[in-house]
Design a protein around this motif. Sequence first.
Motif, short mmCIF file in Angstrom:
data_model
loop_
_atom_site.label_atom_id
_atom_site.label_comp_id
_atom_site.label_asym_id
_atom_site.label_seq_id
_atom_site.Cartn_x
_atom_site.Cartn_y
_atom_site.Cartn_z
N VAL A 1 25.47 -25.47 21.63
CA VAL A 1 24.33 -24.66 22.03
C VAL A 1 23.97 -23.72 20.89
O VAL A 1 24.76 -22.87 20.49
CB VAL A 1 24.66 -23.84 23.31
N GLU A 2 22.78 -23.89 20.35
CA GLU A 2 22.36 -23.10 19.20
C GLU A 2 21.67 -21.80 19.61
O GLU A 2 21.70 -20.83 18.88
CB GLU A 2 21.42 -23.93 18.31
N GLU A 3 21.00 -21.82 20.77
CA GLU A 3 20.23 -20.65 21.19
C GLU A 3 20.65 -20.20 22.58
O GLU A 3 21.23 -20.95 23.36
CB GLU A 3 18.73 -20.97 21.17
N THR A 4 20.34 -18.95 22.88
CA THR A 4 20.61 -18.38 24.19
C THR A 4 19.51 -17.38 24.51
O THR A 4 18.63 -17.12 23.68
CB THR A 4 22.00 -17.71 24.21
N PHE B 1 13.59 -12.46 27.88
CA PHE B 1 12.73 -13.64 27.95
C PHE B 1 12.62 -14.34 26.60
O PHE B 1 11.93 -15.35 26.48
CB PHE B 1 11.33 -13.25 28.44
N ARG B 2 13.28 -13.82 25.58
CA ARG B 2 13.26 -14.43 24.26
C ARG B 2 14.43 -15.39 24.10
O ARG B 2 15.49 -15.21 24.71
CB ARG B 2 13.34 -13.37 23.16
N SER B 3 14.24 -16.40 23.28
CA SER B 3 15.35 -17.25 22.85
C SER B 3 15.78 -16.80 21.46
O SER B 3 14.95 -16.62 20.57
CB SER B 3 14.92 -18.72 22.80
N VAL B 4 17.09 -16.58 21.30
CA VAL B 4 17.63 -16.16 20.02
C VAL B 4 18.83 -17.02 19.70
O VAL B 4 19.42 -17.66 20.57
CB VAL B 4 18.04 -14.67 20.03
N ARG B 5 19.21 -17.06 18.44
CA ARG B 5 20.42 -17.78 18.06
C ARG B 5 21.63 -17.10 18.69
O ARG B 5 21.68 -15.88 18.78
CB ARG B 5 20.55 -17.84 16.54
N LYS B 6 22.60 -17.92 19.08
CA LYS B 6 23.76 -17.37 19.78
C LYS B 6 24.44 -16.27 18.99
O LYS B 6 24.86 -15.25 19.55
CB LYS B 6 24.76 -18.49 20.09
N GLU B 7 24.54 -16.46 17.68
CA GLU B 7 25.26 -15.47 16.88
C GLU B 7 24.49 -14.16 16.75
O GLU B 7 25.06 -13.15 16.33
CB GLU B 7 25.57 -16.03 15.49
N GLU B 8 23.21 -14.16 17.11
CA GLU B 8 22.41 -12.94 17.02
C GLU B 8 22.52 -12.06 18.27
O GLU B 8 22.31 -10.85 18.19
CB GLU B 8 20.93 -13.29 16.81
N LYS B 9 22.83 -12.67 19.41
CA LYS B 9 22.70 -11.94 20.67
C LYS B 9 23.63 -10.73 20.75
O LYS B 9 23.22 -9.66 21.22
CB LYS B 9 22.94 -12.86 21.87
N LYS B 10 24.87 -10.88 20.32
CA LYS B 10 25.80 -9.75 20.46
C LYS B 10 25.32 -8.52 19.71
O LYS B 10 25.41 -7.40 20.22
CB LYS B 10 27.20 -10.16 19.98
N ASN B 11 24.78 -8.73 18.53
CA ASN B 11 24.27 -7.58 17.77
C ASN B 11 23.03 -6.99 18.44
O ASN B 11 22.85 -5.76 18.44
CB ASN B 11 23.94 -8.00 16.34
N CYS C 1 26.44 -10.97 28.25
CA CYS C 1 27.35 -11.77 27.43
C CYS C 1 26.67 -13.06 27.00
O CYS C 1 25.89 -13.66 27.74
CB CYS C 1 28.62 -12.10 28.22
N THR C 2 27.00 -13.50 25.80
CA THR C 2 26.39 -14.71 25.25
C THR C 2 26.91 -15.96 25.95
O THR C 2 26.15 -16.81 26.39
CB THR C 2 26.66 -14.81 23.74
#
Length: 260
Positions: free
Chosen positions: A17-20, A24-34, A155-156
């Motif tokens: 899974v590349e995005e989460t 209402f936005r889709s972002v890259r998984k590694e971006e969400k925590k920040n 949480c991601t």
Amino acid sequence: MTDNSFTPSPASSDATVEETDFGFRSVRKEEKKNLVRDVFDSVAGKYDVMNDIMSLGIHRVWKRIFVTELGPQPGMSLLDLAGGTGDITFGWLKGGGGSAIMTDINSSMLSVGRDRAIDRGFVSDLSFCVVDAEAIPLRDMSVDRVSIAFGLRNCTDKMAVLREARRVLKPGGRFLCLEFSRVQVAALAPIYDAWSFKVLPAMGNLIAKDRDSYQYLAESIRTFPDQETLAEMFREAGFSHVRYQSLSGGIAAIHSGWRV
């Protein structure tokens, strides 16, 4: 107070899974925590005031019900994930529960909770630790209860959180989640939508000087799994005797499962 049972635990992730979602936005998984960290860095100082305003104080009732469901008893231990400013941990200790570990991925929120704990005299049998709920640095089968209140939707990898919660529970232990959910009263839905998307961001701008963070919080509720979907996720993570109760017409819900 420190707890020597903490040991590193490998992070759990779904590489396919590349995005989460981020609202209402889709972002890259590694971006969400920040991104989530930035939200709570911004709102930490006004978090409790805004909770009262956002829910008209009803969140306090929900949390009392939640703590009662946790069933605090002397000698039983609690791991409170996404502990925020400490309401669940303090309720556990006031209710006669045993040792507690209050955690949050956001150090700003945890600092507010630690200050509140000191002010209230909760210093014994209480530890604090910055923890990512997707990779809990605690050994297997080490606590009696795990709680998360209004944190799972941020949480991601939600399944990783559920699996980690089960991993650290002792056999016979219970995991409980209090979270915003799907409104089940049709007449309430348009009122709730107007409150969420018009009133709350405006209040966030006025009181916390941050409209965008409260817009995200409203959006994150709508993208969170409904009651039945989350219950199925609990079962998939290995929990038994899974059940849930909706609160205030489904605005919030408490889900629980046992490790047997």
